[in-house]
Design a protein around this motif. Structure first.
Motif, PDB file in Angstrom:
ATOM      1  N   LEU A  88      -8.005  13.521   4.895  1.00 31.15           N
ATOM      2  CA  LEU A  88      -9.259  13.242   5.592  1.00 31.15           C
ATOM      3  C   LEU A  88      -9.999  14.534   5.894  1.00 31.15           C
ATOM      4  N   ALA A  89     -11.283  14.552   5.631  1.00 28.63           N
ATOM      5  CA  ALA A  89     -12.179  15.642   6.059  1.00 28.63           C
ATOM      6  C   ALA A  89     -13.382  14.971   6.713  1.00 28.63           C
TER       7      ALA A  89
ATOM      8  N   ASN B  72       0.845  -1.183   0.000  1.00 30.58           N
ATOM      9  CA  ASN B  72       0.000   0.000   0.000  1.00 30.58           C
ATOM     10  C   ASN B  72       0.887   1.241   0.000  1.00 30.58           C
ATOM     11  N   ASP B  73       0.681   2.142  -0.969  1.00 30.20           N
ATOM     12  CA  ASP B  73       1.520   3.337  -1.045  1.00 30.20           C
ATOM     13  C   ASP B  73       0.804   4.585  -0.547  1.00 30.20           C
ATOM     14  N   GLN B  74      -0.244   4.419   0.270  1.00 32.38           N
ATOM     15  CA  GLN B  74      -0.966   5.562   0.814  1.00 32.38           C
ATOM     16  C   GLN B  74      -0.758   5.665   2.315  1.00 32.38           C
ATOM     17  N   SER B  75      -0.802   6.888   2.797  1.00 30.17           N
ATOM     18  CA  SER B  75      -0.751   7.119   4.240  1.00 30.17           C
ATOM     19  C   SER B  75      -2.150   6.987   4.809  1.00 30.17           C
ATOM     20  N   TYR B  76      -2.212   6.613   6.054  1.00 31.44           N
ATOM     21  CA  TYR B  76      -3.520   6.553   6.709  1.00 31.44           C
ATOM     22  C   TYR B  76      -3.440   7.238   8.064  1.00 31.44           C
ATOM     23  N   ILE B  77      -4.612   7.601   8.559  1.00 34.39           N
ATOM     24  CA  ILE B  77      -4.742   8.378   9.784  1.00 34.39           C
ATOM     25  C   ILE B  77      -5.619   7.601  10.765  1.00 34.39           C
ATOM     26  N   ILE B  78      -5.175   7.552  12.029  1.00 31.08           N
ATOM     27  CA  ILE B  78      -5.958   6.931  13.094  1.00 31.08           C
ATOM     28  C   ILE B  78      -6.281   8.027  14.102  1.00 31.08           C
ATOM     29  N   LEU B  79      -7.566   8.149  14.475  1.00 33.07           N
ATOM     30  CA  LEU B  79      -8.002   9.194  15.398  1.00 33.07           C
ATOM     31  C   LEU B  79      -8.416   8.602  16.740  1.00 33.07           C
ATOM     32  N   PHE B  80      -7.969   9.244  17.816  1.00 34.86           N
ATOM     33  CA  PHE B  80      -8.319   8.857  19.175  1.00 34.86           C
ATOM     34  C   PHE B  80      -8.853  10.082  19.916  1.00 34.86           C
ATOM     35  N   ILE B  81      -9.780   9.865  20.841  1.00 38.57           N
ATOM     36  CA  ILE B  81     -10.249  10.921  21.737  1.00 38.57           C
ATOM     37  C   ILE B  81      -9.747  10.605  23.136  1.00 38.57           C
ATOM     38  N   ASP B  82      -9.109  11.586  23.753  1.00 40.90           N
ATOM     39  CA  ASP B  82      -8.550  11.467  25.098  1.00 40.90           C
ATOM     40  C   ASP B  82      -7.597  10.277  25.168  1.00 40.90           C
TER      41      ASP B  82
END
Length: 135
Positions: A25-26, A2-12
């Motif tokens: 990401l939007a 996979n040649d794409q970056s990915y984003i992981i979101l966490f709260i607190d």
């Protein structure tokens, strides 16, 4: 590979992420599910080589009713009996306006009272001196 970056979101400090997405990401963060107070959005980004970047964004949620207090300030030293005025009011929503409780009553500022007294004194002085000149 996979040649794409990915984003992981966490709260607190939650161990379970709120989502894993391909970059860019939007999205809309729905704060109605969070309690009022301080929170942190943790963003973890990984590129196609596995390198990781982390960013923390602190924010404050205030979805509940606003609370206004008249008569005491934060960290103020007090004594005796304190007359307090406390108002709590919600924002309503985008379609309706809540008139009841939307304005917080406040006491009259001391400088306004002093200004009215000074103006009244000047008016009496002006009236007396202008009548004395005509007599």
């Amino acid at each position: 590979m996979n040649d794409q970056s990915y984003i992981i979101l966490f709260i607190d400090d939650e161990p379970k992420p709120i989502g894993k997405f391909l970059a860019p990401l939007a999205f809309d963060l729905d704060t109605r599910k969070l309690s009022d107070g301080d929170h942190t959005l943790k963003i973890v980004s990984r590129d196609h080589r596995g390198k990781e970047g982390i960013k923390w964004i602190p924010f404050i949620v205030r979805n509940g009713p606003a609370i206004a207090v008249e008569g005491i300030k934060k960290n103020e030293t007090v004594e005796g009996v304190l007359p307090l005025m406390i108002n709590a009011y919600g924002k309503g929503d985008q379609k309706t306006f809540m008139l009841h409780g939307s304005e917080t009553p406040q006491s009259i500022p001391w400088w306004l009272v002093a200004g009215i007294i000074l103006f009244a004194g000047w008016a009496v002085y002006f009236l007396i001196t202008s009548l004395a000149v005509k007599l």
